[in-house]
Motif scaffolding. Structure first.
Motif, PDB file in Angstrom:
ATOM      1  N   LEU A 353       0.826  -1.211   0.000  1.00  0.00           N
ATOM      2  CA  LEU A 353       0.000   0.000   0.000  1.00  0.00           C
ATOM      3  C   LEU A 353       0.858   1.258   0.000  1.00  0.00           C
ATOM      4  O   LEU A 353       0.544   2.239  -0.664  1.00  0.00           O
ATOM      5  N   ALA A 354       1.945   1.207   0.780  1.00  0.00           N
ATOM      6  CA  ALA A 354       2.821   2.375   0.847  1.00  0.00           C
ATOM      7  C   ALA A 354       3.993   2.191  -0.112  1.00  0.00           C
ATOM      8  O   ALA A 354       4.613   1.129  -0.144  1.00  0.00           O
ATOM      9  N   THR A 355       4.249   3.246  -0.868  1.00  0.00           N
ATOM     10  CA  THR A 355       5.381   3.208  -1.786  1.00  0.00           C
ATOM     11  C   THR A 355       6.191   4.482  -1.630  1.00  0.00           C
ATOM     12  O   THR A 355       5.679   5.491  -1.135  1.00  0.00           O
ATOM     13  N   ASP A 356       7.449   4.423  -2.079  1.00  0.00           N
ATOM     14  CA  ASP A 356       8.293   5.611  -1.978  1.00  0.00           C
ATOM     15  C   ASP A 356       7.965   6.592  -3.082  1.00  0.00           C
ATOM     16  O   ASP A 356       7.762   6.219  -4.228  1.00  0.00           O
ATOM     17  N   SER A 357       7.909   7.853  -2.705  1.00  0.00           N
ATOM     18  CA  SER A 357       7.713   8.896  -3.692  1.00  0.00           C
ATOM     19  C   SER A 357       8.452  10.132  -3.214  1.00  0.00           C
ATOM     20  O   SER A 357       8.176  10.624  -2.120  1.00  0.00           O
ATOM     21  N   ASP A 358       9.399  10.591  -3.997  1.00  0.00           N
ATOM     22  CA  ASP A 358      10.254  11.710  -3.596  1.00  0.00           C
ATOM     23  C   ASP A 358      10.866  11.461  -2.214  1.00  0.00           C
ATOM     24  O   ASP A 358      11.014  12.391  -1.429  1.00  0.00           O
ATOM     25  N   GLY A 359      11.166  10.218  -1.913  1.00  0.00           N
ATOM     26  CA  GLY A 359      11.844   9.911  -0.666  1.00  0.00           C
ATOM     27  C   GLY A 359      10.924   9.742   0.523  1.00  0.00           C
ATOM     28  O   GLY A 359      11.359   9.420   1.621  1.00  0.00           O
ATOM     29  N   ALA A 360       9.621   9.974   0.344  1.00  0.00           N
ATOM     30  CA  ALA A 360       8.673   9.789   1.443  1.00  0.00           C
ATOM     31  C   ALA A 360       7.835   8.539   1.179  1.00  0.00           C
ATOM     32  O   ALA A 360       7.594   8.190   0.024  1.00  0.00           O
ATOM     33  N   ALA A 361       7.405   7.903   2.269  1.00  0.00           N
ATOM     34  CA  ALA A 361       6.532   6.742   2.113  1.00  0.00           C
ATOM     35  C   ALA A 361       5.091   7.215   2.033  1.00  0.00           C
ATOM     36  O   ALA A 361       4.596   7.861   2.961  1.00  0.00           O
ATOM     37  N   CYS A 362       4.444   6.900   0.914  1.00  0.00           N
ATOM     38  CA  CYS A 362       3.110   7.431   0.682  1.00  0.00           C
ATOM     39  C   CYS A 362       2.126   6.334   0.303  1.00  0.00           C
ATOM     40  O   CYS A 362       2.491   5.370  -0.349  1.00  0.00           O
ATOM     41  N   VAL A 363       0.883   6.536   0.718  1.00  0.00           N
ATOM     42  CA  VAL A 363      -0.200   5.696   0.216  1.00  0.00           C
ATOM     43  C   VAL A 363      -0.966   6.545  -0.798  1.00  0.00           C
ATOM     44  O   VAL A 363      -1.382   7.660  -0.480  1.00  0.00           O
ATOM     45  N   PHE A 364      -1.107   6.011  -2.002  1.00  0.00           N
ATOM     46  CA  PHE A 364      -1.863   6.743  -3.021  1.00  0.00           C
ATOM     47  C   PHE A 364      -3.252   6.133  -3.135  1.00  0.00           C
ATOM     48  O   PHE A 364      -3.404   4.931  -3.324  1.00  0.00           O
ATOM     49  N   ILE A 365      -4.226   6.985  -2.986  1.00  0.00           N
ATOM     50  CA  ILE A 365      -5.607   6.527  -3.073  1.00  0.00           C
ATOM     51  C   ILE A 365      -6.172   6.984  -4.408  1.00  0.00           C
ATOM     52  O   ILE A 365      -6.069   8.153  -4.765  1.00  0.00           O
ATOM     53  N   GLU A 366      -6.770   6.050  -5.095  1.00  0.00           N
ATOM     54  CA  GLU A 366      -7.318   6.373  -6.404  1.00  0.00           C
ATOM     55  C   GLU A 366      -8.320   7.517  -6.297  1.00  0.00           C
ATOM     56  O   GLU A 366      -9.146   7.549  -5.379  1.00  0.00           O
ATOM     57  N   GLY A 367      -8.223   8.432  -7.225  1.00  0.00           N
ATOM     58  CA  GLY A 367      -9.163   9.541  -7.228  1.00  0.00           C
ATOM     59  C   GLY A 367      -8.699  10.717  -6.387  1.00  0.00           C
ATOM     60  O   GLY A 367      -9.354  11.744  -6.342  1.00  0.00           O
ATOM     61  N   ASN A 368      -7.590  10.562  -5.671  1.00  0.00           N
ATOM     62  CA  ASN A 368      -7.049  11.676  -4.892  1.00  0.00           C
ATOM     63  C   ASN A 368      -5.665  12.030  -5.406  1.00  0.00           C
ATOM     64  O   ASN A 368      -4.821  11.143  -5.594  1.00  0.00           O
TER      65      ASN A 368
END
Length: 652
Positions: A353-368
């Motif tokens: 659920l959490a992936t790295d993005s720009d060095g931060a661990a993020c959860v991406f929710i569809e539609g947001n």
RNA sequence: GCACCUGUAGCUCAACUGGAUAGAGCACCGGACUACGAAUCCGGAGGUUGUAGGUUCGAAUCCUACCAGGUGUACCA
């Protein structure tokens, strides 16, 4: 069974030959808005008319034909396009109100399926004084807890205190560099608050100063773009017009950012000692953040400071809560969940659920578009992480069926992401709800602040409310031939009226509305206010004093109510509907449903009071009946107000 | 740019989630105390629910467009 339930079951059988799905139709039975249409109305004939290809009035006639309510209603009337109007029989109301008069729950039956609800509210940050925003959360949250409990649910009220965030690093930094030892030993919390404010101010100063050149550049650029747009003759189409407007707005926004930055800079620059401190601490923001990460990483010295600061900060909060009569079952601050955060993130990663993005661990929710950041680039966790850990805890340890968050509506996106993340994470079986509320505004239409731009502190707000109430109490009591109150009594009434006024002013608005804070309205003693109801209560107590009758005996004795005039009937009917008000509050956690019931009820009582003398009742039976109504009314007021956290006084 | 929210009497707010003539309270005008407490009650005035269309028996409420305002939008909570 409540009146409405009874009606619904009668209608269900009357409708069964006309429709297979009676559920939605039964929802169309409700109390009438206007007494001239009777007491209840059923609106289900109109939609059925369309479906069955007959005129709604015909359908209404068929329904009435099938309907058997003669045991408690007058003959139903069909009106307008096909409304079915129902008027309850007087003797049935009398019987009903008599039975409620003998019930200490006022006709509210305990929930058939009690839920365990965790109510998360107030959530102040330590060392940052509470302000009107916390007042809203506290007052609404407390009312929700009280109402849920009264309805028979299990409630855990939890104060999710901000004791672990960025502000703590600022306090630590402030303490190390700027503490005034004398002030600290005199009033620890006040000194810490000053330090927080100081560090915040100095950080802002440097940030503003550093950002100004960029902002000025941006302004020039935007202004140029705007000039270009305006020079291109008149805007031809709508799109160009819109663009022009947006550009103008952008220029304005940049200009006001510059103004605000300049003000921050000027404020420090014109204050020589402050300016000197600013110069000595050019890197203050970063260093303060560093203190926070050190604390989170387990730094011993910072942990010691935390341990030293926290108790006094919590005590200061408790003092406010005790004045507001707000209680918590739990006050697990953010710090409590710190040990669980690493696991939350690694679990989210493991589940993909959490992936790295720009060095931060993020959860991406569809539609947001915005990600839900659970770990920052520097390794620190965010309040998102804490909130997730908190849900896990409330589910696993507290076994909550439902979690209610009473938080500012500006955080709705955060909660939407939080709840969706939770579902994906596998905690979908708890019902989470963001009970949002609007902003408290000043009379300038902007968020309520003092003239100097600070938040209005809750403690001083309560002081002021009580002081204002006191002068009203004094004025009233002094006007009497013989004062009814001792000085202590006056103080007590002032306390009840003052805090009640604050709470009521907040609760009687729809919680989602922004509302304008106004001292005069908040403590007005006329109109739709707590005082109006507290006064009605005191008047009832006055009747019992005057006639020298013991209220206890009235309630526990034989309660037979006679309805001899419209004012008595209206009051009695109103008093049988306390359960709707409670249901309405809990349906969507809207305490204003209860305030409006209370105001209606108190209004009907005032009319009754003006028209129907208890003292000069025509017969002993009627006097007894009216005493029963009065006692029930008093209990309805005190119980209803108590669900809102508002007290009553026998004399005021 | 994207997303969400709001627009109701002079002011502050309601409207039971699509029901009858849109309700209260302030403020304004006029009445009611030899009193079960006037911190009250009674009456009056005040509205094209931002605008224009649409959906239907029926719209403040649902849909579309526009106007006006607000909030949020990547490492503050």
């Amino acid at each position: 069974m409540s009146i409405l339930q009874t009606l619904k079951s009668r209608f269900a059988s009357a409708l069964s030959s006309l429709s297979d799905d009676t559920g939605p139709l039964l929802e169309m039975i409700r109390s009438s808005q206007d007494p001239k249409f009777g007491d209840f109305q059923a609106n289900c004939a109109m939609p059925l008319g369309k479906r069955l290809g007959k005129s709604p009035r015909e359908i209404a006639a068929e329904i009435v034909e099938n309907l058997d309510v003669s045991d408690f209603c007058e003959t139903p009337e069909i009106a307008g396009p096909g409304f079915i109007n129902l008027r309850l029989k007087d003797d049935w109301i009398a019987e009903r109100v008599s039975s409620i008069a003998g019930d200490d729950r006022l006709g509210v039956t305990p929930a058939a399926k009690p839920r365990h609800v965790v109510v998360d509210f107030s959530s102040p940050n330590v060392a940052k004084p509470m302000h009107v925003g916390h007042l809203r959360s506290s007052v609404i949250g407390d009312a929700i807890c009280r109402t849920l409990r009264f309805a028979g649910h299990k409630v855990t009220s939890d104060n999710h205190i901000g004791d672990w965030g960025t502000q703590f690093g600022m306090i630590i930094y402030g303490y190390r560099n700027f503490v005034d030892a004398a002030a600290y030993s005199r009033d620890q919390v006040a000194e810490l608050a000053r330090l927080y404010k100081l560090v915040n101010q100095l950080s802002d100063y440097h940030a503003a100063k550093a950002g100004l050149p960029e902002l000025r550049l941006q302004l020039d650029q935007r202004q140029q773009e705007l000039d270009q747009l305006t020079s291109d003759s008149e805007p031809a189409d709508k799109k160009a017009k819109k663009k022009l407007k947006a550009q103008r707005k952008a220029v304005e926004e940049t200009r006001s950012s510059i103004e605000s930055a300049e003000a921050k800079v000027a404020h420090v620059d014109t204050d020589a000692p402050l300016a000197a401190q600013a110069n000595e601490h050019p890197d203050i923001a970063r260093l303060a953040r560093q203190e926070t990460s050190k604390l989170h990483a387990g730094d011993e010295q910072n942990q010691q400071l935390w341990d030293e600061f926290l108790p006094a900060c919590l005590a200061a909060l408790d003092q406010i809560y005790s004045r507001l009569d707000v209680r918590f079952d739990l006050a697990l601050g953010e710090s409590y969940y710190n040990p669980m955060l690493a696991d939350v993130v690694s679990d989210l990663r493991a589940k993909g659920l959490a992936t790295d993005s720009d060095g931060a661990a993020c959860v991406f929710i569809e539609g947001n578009n915005a990600p839900f950041i659970v770990q920052k680039t520097d390794g620190a966790y965010t309040y998102a992480t804490t909130d997730l850990a908190t849900i896990q805890y409330r589910l696993d340890e507290l076994h909550a069926d439902e979690i209610v968050y009473v938080v500012d509506k500006r955080q709705s996106e955060h909660f939407s992401l939080l709840f969706k993340t939770c579902e994906l994470w596998g905690f979908g079986d708890v019902k989470c709800q963001h009970v949002s509320f609007g902003t408290v505004m000043g009379d300038d239409g902007k968020p309520f602040k003092t003239r100097s731009g600070d938040n209005v502190e809750l403690g001083s707000l309560i002081d002021e409310a009580i002081a204002r109430a006191r002068s009203v109490v004094d004025e009233n009591d002094d006007r009497r031939e013989q004062p009814a109150l001792t000085p202590d009594g006056r103080a007590r009434v002032a306390q009840i009226v003052g805090t009640g006024g604050i709470k009521y002013a907040d609760l009687h608005h729809n919680r989602d509305s922004d509302y304008v804070f106004d001292w005069d309205k908040m403590l007005a003693t006329t109109g739709d206010t707590a005082t109006y109801m507290q006064y009605a209560y005191a008047r009832i107590c006055g009747i019992f004093r005057e006639l020298n009758v013991d209220r206890q005996k009235i309630a526990s004795g034989k309660t037979t109510v006679l309805l001899t005039c419209p004012e008595e009937r209206a009051l009695a009917l109103q008093l049988t509907q306390f359960d709707y008000a409670v249901d309405a509050v809990l349906a969507d956690y809207r305490p204003n449903q209860l305030t409006s019931w209370l105001f209606d009820t108190a209004g009907k009582f005032s009319v009754f009071y003006a028209h129907c003398s208890v003292k000069k009742a025509e017969s002993p039976e009627l006097q007894q009946s009216r005493l029963i109504l009065c006692d029930l009314m008093a209990r309805a007021l005190s119980t209803g107000l108590s669900l809102l956290g508002i007290e009553t006084a026998d004399v005021m």
